[in-house]
Design a protein around this motif. Sequence first.
Motif, mmCIF file in Angstrom:
data_model
loop_
_atom_site.group_PDB
_atom_site.id
_atom_site.type_symbol
_atom_site.label_atom_id
_atom_site.label_comp_id
_atom_site.label_asym_id
_atom_site.label_seq_id
_atom_site.Cartn_x
_atom_site.Cartn_y
_atom_site.Cartn_z
ATOM 1 N N ARG A 195 41.674 -7.761 8.547
ATOM 2 C CA ARG A 195 42.876 -7.965 7.729
ATOM 3 C C ARG A 195 42.565 -7.978 6.234
ATOM 4 N N ASP A 196 41.314 -8.300 5.878
ATOM 5 C CA ASP A 196 40.914 -8.325 4.473
ATOM 6 C C ASP A 196 40.408 -6.975 3.983
ATOM 7 N N GLY A 197 40.435 -5.972 4.856
ATOM 8 C CA GLY A 197 39.966 -4.648 4.475
ATOM 9 C C GLY A 197 38.472 -4.482 4.551
ATOM 10 N N ASN A 198 37.784 -5.417 5.205
ATOM 11 C CA ASN A 198 36.335 -5.324 5.338
ATOM 12 C C ASN A 198 35.963 -4.514 6.577
ATOM 13 N N LEU A 199 34.900 -3.730 6.456
ATOM 14 C CA LEU A 199 34.454 -2.886 7.557
ATOM 15 C C LEU A 199 33.902 -3.731 8.703
ATOM 16 N N ILE A 200 34.352 -3.445 9.922
ATOM 17 C CA ILE A 200 33.823 -4.089 11.121
ATOM 18 C C ILE A 200 32.948 -3.127 11.908
ATOM 19 N N GLU A 201 33.384 -1.864 12.026
ATOM 20 C CA GLU A 201 32.609 -0.886 12.786
ATOM 21 C C GLU A 201 32.978 0.517 12.345
ATOM 22 N N SER A 202 32.020 1.429 12.455
ATOM 23 C CA SER A 202 32.232 2.834 12.116
ATOM 24 C C SER A 202 31.324 3.662 13.013
ATOM 25 N N THR A 203 31.923 4.477 13.914
ATOM 26 C CA THR A 203 31.116 5.163 14.918
ATOM 27 C C THR A 203 31.592 6.592 15.151
ATOM 28 N N LYS A 204 30.714 7.359 15.782
ATOM 29 C CA LYS A 204 30.980 8.739 16.188
ATOM 30 C C LYS A 204 30.993 8.796 17.706
ATOM 31 N N GLY A 205 32.040 9.416 18.282
ATOM 32 C CA GLY A 205 32.163 9.475 19.728
ATOM 33 C C GLY A 205 32.042 10.887 20.265
ATOM 34 N N SER A 206 32.906 11.202 21.237
ATOM 35 C CA SER A 206 32.875 12.506 21.892
ATOM 36 C C SER A 206 34.157 13.267 21.591
ATOM 37 N N ARG A 207 34.347 14.392 22.257
ATOM 38 C CA ARG A 207 35.515 15.235 22.028
ATOM 39 C C ARG A 207 36.817 14.490 22.312
ATOM 40 N N SER A 208 36.825 13.623 23.324
ATOM 41 C CA SER A 208 38.079 12.986 23.728
ATOM 42 C C SER A 208 37.992 11.467 23.790
ATOM 43 N N ASN A 209 36.940 10.884 23.193
ATOM 44 C CA ASN A 209 36.760 9.440 23.295
ATOM 45 C C ASN A 209 35.952 8.945 22.105
ATOM 46 N N THR A 210 36.375 7.813 21.542
ATOM 47 C CA THR A 210 35.596 7.245 20.441
ATOM 48 C C THR A 210 34.382 6.489 20.938
ATOM 49 N N GLY A 211 34.396 6.100 22.227
ATOM 50 C CA GLY A 211 33.393 5.165 22.701
ATOM 51 C C GLY A 211 33.742 3.762 22.226
ATOM 52 N N LEU A 212 32.968 2.796 22.652
ATOM 53 C CA LEU A 212 33.249 1.406 22.296
ATOM 54 C C LEU A 212 31.934 0.649 22.193
#
Length: 241
Positions: free
Chosen positions: A55-72
């Motif tokens: 909510r404060d605009g701080n980064l929590i996560e940034s990732t690269k996934g697949s063609r149809s899924n971000t992954g988790l």
Amino acid sequence: MANVRATSKARPPAPFCASVQPWPPPHRLTFDAIRDSVVASGREFGVEFLVAINRDGNLIESTKGSRSNTGLSQKLHRALLDSTSQLTVHHNHPSGAPLTRWDLAFLALPGLTTIVAHSSNLGTTATSLARLSAGGREALDRAISWGGEYGAFLDLYDALDLPFSFDESIQEEIFRGLIDVAEANICNKLALFAAMNRSKLFVVDSDFAPPSLFGRADIQLGIDEMAVRIVRRFDATAGVT
């Protein structure tokens, strides 16, 4: 929310922690900067990218996934289960599709406030985003209290599995060559978004341009019927009318 599991047909597995690749986020974490970054990266690599901020605009996560899924990732998984996280999760759809029912089901998890899909296809970009209203959040919190977070996730996935009463008329438009399949799919998805808004349980926004047939009386009536069915699938004791 009412227990709709018994009526489910094909259901996905509960969300899982998948192996994802770290990805450097944009330098600025504004809405526009995140959109431009995930869309540009999606066009370059043809896969989904995710940026989650609190909510404060701080980064929590940034990732690269697949063609149809971000992954988790494990980190994002923990944040999604923490009601104090108040996350906004952005990701891109290389296919050009709006938010999916799978995307929307993540709103059941207590740490997610807003889910955003930036869709890019053939050089154009459109965004769709959704969050729960206060009444929708209360209903899902009740579901979590008796069924757990992933029980609520699957219940929400099921609750949005609605037949479109106007499918036959849309098929007729396709056969007559008045719209193509892609336009029909957009029409169906925008109808679901409209029904979610009319249910008062969600707030959904999209800048996808609706096909011309979207304004037809039979489609608008079908949207009203869908909204009623969504409400009926939520627990009436949550104060939703």
